[in-house]
Enzyme design. Structure first.
Site, PDB file in Angstrom:
ATOM      1  N   TYR A  14      48.947  54.150  59.145  1.00 21.19           N
ATOM      2  CA  TYR A  14      49.554  53.843  57.854  1.00 21.19           C
ATOM      3  C   TYR A  14      50.935  54.502  57.768  1.00 21.19           C
ATOM      4  CZ  TYR A  14      44.944  52.326  56.119  1.00 21.19           C
ATOM      5  OH  TYR A  14      43.749  51.690  55.933  1.00 21.19           O
ATOM      6  N   LEU A  56      39.629  43.958  45.250  1.00 21.61           N
ATOM      7  CA  LEU A  56      40.167  42.997  44.275  1.00 21.61           C
ATOM      8  C   LEU A  56      40.894  41.856  44.977  1.00 21.61           C
ATOM      9  CD1 LEU A  56      41.379  45.483  41.527  1.00 21.61           C
ATOM     10  CD2 LEU A  56      39.212  44.229  41.650  1.00 21.61           C
ATOM     11  N   GLY A  81      43.417  41.511  47.180  1.00 19.99           N
ATOM     12  CA  GLY A  81      44.871  41.439  47.096  1.00 19.99           C
ATOM     13  C   GLY A  81      45.407  41.273  45.690  1.00 19.99           C
ATOM     14  N   LEU A  88      44.029  39.402  43.309  1.00 16.86           N
ATOM     15  CA  LEU A  88      43.637  38.146  42.680  1.00 16.86           C
ATOM     16  C   LEU A  88      42.546  38.351  41.635  1.00 16.86           C
ATOM     17  CD1 LEU A  88      43.636  35.674  45.710  1.00 16.86           C
ATOM     18  CD2 LEU A  88      45.427  36.045  43.999  1.00 16.86           C
ATOM     19  N   LEU A  89      41.717  39.388  41.819  1.00 15.88           N
ATOM     20  CA  LEU A  89      40.622  39.653  40.889  1.00 15.88           C
ATOM     21  C   LEU A  89      41.009  40.686  39.829  1.00 15.88           C
ATOM     22  CD1 LEU A  89      37.763  39.731  43.537  1.00 15.88           C
ATOM     23  CD2 LEU A  89      38.054  37.998  41.748  1.00 15.88           C
TER      24      LEU A  89
END
Length: 330
Positions: free
Chosen positions: A53, A213, A215, A217-218
């Site tokens: 990361y 979620l 990306g 969208l939720l």
């Protein structure tokens, strides 16, 4: 904060996991340190990162950001269950990736240095390595545990039969084996229910969903786009998925509104209600986003809400869901 055991281990972890993938990329070091401090204040003790990361040009290594925060106060490290990962390439050389004993040794030493710690609490295979035998992997991991450099081991992105392979190989060596599996799992991506979750439950492996979620969208993306506050879901794969599932997401946001709940909280609370789930990974970019996500712990979906979610996002298989093979056969 709510806590649970990590798989069949004796390790106690918070039911929401602080994901740090945005540290050094979307979130600068000062704000990253503030997010971690706030997480401790709110009782989050489980931090997840990876050795890759923040390692692209122009970025700051996420492990180094975490390490400098630990160095500011030794108590921070002792209050944290620290998880990182190994597998993805860390250089261009032929042995700078995968799960060979050589790469594992090099990678763990580099992570310990960046994190400014003498141990990793949960060391996770970022992906299965089909070219390295399990005997080699577990021998290398066994050395690390004997040295006290790693306490527990986990996996990520494994299929159900990979979990079985890993656990049976560990059993032959009289090892504890895996205690956690990070799997992509959310209302829109429920494939893990066929074999990954059943295998994890069988072997006592705690499931840690990533992308809870999907990306963003939720998280109420349609409402946020109308309000002009959407930060995700507007480009790339998320944009294509939004176009493909717009009507379902509209119905989802309406269902959440009727329940008087934020869509992001519903998505996280649904995961927390699934058997075998230790806790989803949340990836806040700000302290405010962290506080918002923690509110999901106060939401306990009732049977009506759960049934409505199943209607909108049916489990995989033509027979109404469940584990394989019953989900698609008899």
């Amino acid at each position: 904060m709510e806590y649970t055991r990590l798989g069949r281990s004796g390790l106690t972890v918070s039911r929401l996991v602080l994901g740090t993938m945005n540290f050094g990329t979307e979130t600068d070091e000062r704000e990253s340190h503030a997010v971690m401090q706030r997480a401790h204040e709110r009782g989050v003790n489980f931090f997840d990162t990876a050795n890759v990361y923040g390692t692209r040009p122009g970025e700051t290594s996420t492990e180094e950001i975490i390490g400098r925060w630990f160095a500011g106060d030794p108590e921070r490290r002792e209050r944290t269950v620290l998880a990182t990962k190994v597998y993805l390439p860390t250089g261009s050389g032929p042995n700078e990736g995968g799960l060979s004993a050589l790469h594992i040794r090099r990678a763990v030493e580099a992570s310990l240095k960046r994190l400014q710690t003498d141990r990793i609490d949960l060391y996770q295979m970022h992906h299965v390595d089909r070219s390295t035998p399990w005997e080699e992997v577990w021998e290398a991991f066994g050395v690390l545990r004997q040295q006290g450099k790693v306490l527990y081991f986990g996996s990520s992105n494994f299929a159900g039969w990979h979990l079985a392979q890993a656990q049976e190989a560990a059993r032959e060596r009289h090892f504890l084996g895996l205690v956690a599996e990070q799997s992509r799992y959310n209302l829109m991506t429920r494939w893990a229910e066929l074999e990954v979750l059943p295998a994890a439950r069988h072997y006592g492996i705690g499931v840690i969903p990533w992308g809870p979620l999907n990306g963003g969208l939720l998280a109420g993306v349609l409402r946020k786009r109308r309000e002009g506050t959407a930060a995700r879901g507007g480009s790339g794969h998320s944009a294509a998925a939004l176009d493909a599932h717009r009507s379902t997401l509209e119905a989802y946001e309406e269902l959440c509104a009727r329940a008087g709940a934020d869509p992001a909280h519903v998505g996280l609370a649904w995961l927390l209600a699934q058997e075998g789930v230790t806790g989803p990974i949340i990836g806040p970019r700000t302290v405010g986003q962290l506080d918002g996500a923690l509110a999901a712990l106060d939401l306990k979906p009732d049977a009506e809400l759960l049934a409505g979610l199943d209607r909108l996002f049916p489990p995989p298989g033509p027979n109404g869901g469940g584990p394989a093979p019953e989900a698609y056969a008899w």
